[in-house]
Design a protein around this motif. Structure first.
Motif, PDB file in Angstrom:
ATOM      1  N   TRP A 200       1.031  -0.527   0.451  1.00  0.00           N
ATOM      2  CA  TRP A 200       0.424   0.271   0.319  1.00  0.00           C
ATOM      3  C   TRP A 200       0.822   1.296  -0.273  1.00  0.00           C
ATOM      4  CZ3 TRP A 200      -4.160  -1.139   4.251  1.00  0.00           C
ATOM      5  CH2 TRP A 200      -5.307  -2.258   3.270  1.00  0.00           C
ATOM      6  N   LEU A 203       1.410   2.733  -3.734  1.00  0.00           N
ATOM      7  CA  LEU A 203       0.415   3.191  -4.264  1.00  0.00           C
ATOM      8  C   LEU A 203       0.345   4.897  -4.602  1.00  0.00           C
ATOM      9  CD1 LEU A 203      -2.307   0.575  -3.594  1.00  0.00           C
ATOM     10  CD2 LEU A 203      -0.277   0.392  -5.221  1.00  0.00           C
ATOM     11  N   ARG A 205      -1.221   8.441  -3.668  1.00  0.00           N
ATOM     12  CA  ARG A 205      -1.643   9.091  -3.057  1.00  0.00           C
ATOM     13  C   ARG A 205      -3.381   9.230  -3.186  1.00  0.00           C
ATOM     14  NH1 ARG A 205       0.489  13.739   1.580  1.00  0.00           N
ATOM     15  NH2 ARG A 205      -1.537  12.822   2.728  1.00  0.00           N
ATOM     16  N   LYS A 206      -3.367   9.355  -3.909  1.00  0.00           N
ATOM     17  CA  LYS A 206      -5.220   9.590  -4.327  1.00  0.00           C
ATOM     18  C   LYS A 206      -5.779   8.623  -4.993  1.00  0.00           C
ATOM     19  CE  LYS A 206      -4.548  14.314  -6.799  1.00  0.00           C
ATOM     20  NZ  LYS A 206      -4.449  15.130  -7.501  1.00  0.00           N
ATOM     21  N   THR A 207      -5.397   6.864  -4.638  1.00  0.00           N
ATOM     22  CA  THR A 207      -5.987   6.219  -4.879  1.00  0.00           C
ATOM     23  C   THR A 207      -6.978   5.817  -4.586  1.00  0.00           C
ATOM     24  OG1 THR A 207      -4.019   4.683  -5.411  1.00  0.00           O
ATOM     25  CG2 THR A 207      -5.325   3.301  -4.649  1.00  0.00           C
ATOM     26  N   PHE A 211     -10.922   0.695  -2.833  1.00  0.00           N
ATOM     27  CA  PHE A 211      -9.431  -0.028  -2.809  1.00  0.00           C
ATOM     28  C   PHE A 211      -9.205  -0.748  -1.749  1.00  0.00           C
ATOM     29  CE2 PHE A 211      -5.563  -1.271  -3.318  1.00  0.00           C
ATOM     30  CZ  PHE A 211      -5.318  -3.072  -4.091  1.00  0.00           C
ATOM     31  N   GLU A 314      -8.447   2.466 -11.500  1.00  0.00           N
ATOM     32  CA  GLU A 314      -7.123   2.359 -10.861  1.00  0.00           C
ATOM     33  C   GLU A 314      -6.596   1.261 -11.771  1.00  0.00           C
ATOM     34  OE1 GLU A 314      -6.150   4.158  -8.590  1.00  0.00           O
ATOM     35  OE2 GLU A 314      -7.136   5.541  -7.386  1.00  0.00           O
ATOM     36  N   ASP A 315      -5.067   1.731 -11.403  1.00  0.00           N
ATOM     37  CA  ASP A 315      -3.684   0.470 -12.310  1.00  0.00           C
ATOM     38  C   ASP A 315      -3.281   0.019 -10.687  1.00  0.00           C
ATOM     39  OD1 ASP A 315      -2.104  -0.789 -13.397  1.00  0.00           O
ATOM     40  OD2 ASP A 315      -1.173   0.730 -15.221  1.00  0.00           O
ATOM     41  N   ILE A 316      -3.876  -1.352 -10.517  1.00  0.00           N
ATOM     42  CA  ILE A 316      -2.899  -1.693  -9.048  1.00  0.00           C
ATOM     43  C   ILE A 316      -2.156  -2.490  -9.447  1.00  0.00           C
ATOM     44  CG2 ILE A 316      -3.098  -2.552  -6.565  1.00  0.00           C
ATOM     45  CD1 ILE A 316      -4.716   0.534  -7.137  1.00  0.00           C
TER      46      ILE A 316
END
Length: 323
Positions: A200, A203, A205-207, A211, A314-316
């Motif tokens: 996490w 990732l 900060r705007k994720t 999620f 979101e591209d995780i």
């Protein structure tokens, strides 16, 4: 999906769609085979859309018997006890879906998807699952990824006024229009386990907050041995405790996962039909893109929350591998 042309009947029925995305895309749709597991509201919306679009076949898996609770978001179940009494949700939905488009073969498969071997999944081009435990999501995704052919894999979850879609197209090649030319593109997707294992702290900060919230709920249900959605407001203190532990372990500020959001996800045992329509519509569009190989597919999570009305992609992915 290659080698066969559309019949005259298919060309006449899907004339408007062919004008939108072309005969080749419609041909691919008409030869595709889709598997869905978990016939809740969002999946029902997806099935309706994909049957009307004209896929080759749709196989349903849901051995639960029909109860009054299923009516809340499943419009494929007629409110007549004489029709559904003693029948499984998949059987009743299968009968209704056949009436939407007689040219699409709608079938029912019985059993536990996690116990099916690779030869079963090899029959399909797309696998969509819902109402699954964390372990089952990983297991089915892994089985699809081990096949010699590429199978498009999707997880969809809708809890009250929130929805999530996960996409794994593996190594996906597609084309898109850029100005007046066709551009060939390629995307590499991570599997479900790899995607949610991304730390996490790396990732952006705007994720999307959704999620992280969905991962907390997912891990709580897994740790407690609950099925998907088998959670109530009485579990809130334990869920908040787990949130704190996960945030500390992942160096994430606990305020990034609002307690009020977790409370809504816990209380939302029933799906909210308007959200089902939105998520099911997005999922239908994405599956059509994957089958036709035309248009930018989303990578690799989509979130929707009715409270702000926003759909977020979101591209995780692992920043070191790009997948």
């Amino acid at each position: 999906m290659d080698g066969e042309e559309l019949t005259e009947q298919e060309t006449a029925l899907y004339d408007r769609q062919i004008r939108v995305w072309g005969a080749d895309a419609q041909r691919r749709l008409s030869k595709s085979h889709i598997l869905v597991y978990g016939m809740k509201g969002t999946v029902v919306e997806f099935c309706k859309n994909i049957v009307l679009a004209g896929v080759g076949s749709l196989t349903l898996v849901d051995d639960r018997l029909v109860t009054e609770e299923a009516f809340s978001a499943n419009f494929l179940i007629p409110p007549d006890e004489n029709v559904y009494s003693g029948k499984t949700i998949a059987d009743v939905c299968c009968h209704s879906l056949k009436e939407f488009n007689p040219m699409v073969r709608v079938l029912v498969e019985r059993g536990d998807l996690s116990s099916f071997g690779a030869e079963f999944y090899d029959k399909f081009d797309v696998v969509v699952i819902s109402c699954c435990s964390f372990t089952k999501k990983k297991l089915i995704n892994e089985k699809c990824r081990k096949l010699s052919k590429r199978v498009a894999f999707y997880i969809v979850d809708c809890r009250d006024s929130c929805g999530e879609i996960f996409v794994d197209l593996q190594n996906h090649k597609y084309s898109k229009q850029k100005l007046e030319e066709t551009v060939e593109c390629q995307l590499q997707y991570p599997g479900f386990e790899e995607a949610i294992s991304v730390p996490w702290r790396v990732l952006p900060r705007k994720t999307a907050k959704l999620f992280f919230a969905m991962r907390v709920i997912e891990q709580f249900e897994e740790a407690e041995g609950r099925g998907a959605g088998e959670i109530s407001i009485a579990d809130l203190p334990a869920v908040l405790k787990l949130k704190k532990e996960l945030c500390e372990a992942n160096s994430l500020n606990a305020s990034h996962i609002p307690d009020t959001l977790l409370e809504r996800l816990i209380m939302g045992a029933r799906e909210f039909p308007p959200v089902c329509a939105i998520i099911g519509g997005i999922l239908g569009q994405e599956v059509i893109k994957a089958i036709s190989g035309k248009g930018d597919p989303l990578k690799n999570f989509f979130f929707f929350d009715v409270m702000d009305g926003k759909g977020i992609v979101e591209d995780i992915s692992n920043p070191e591998t790009g997948s």
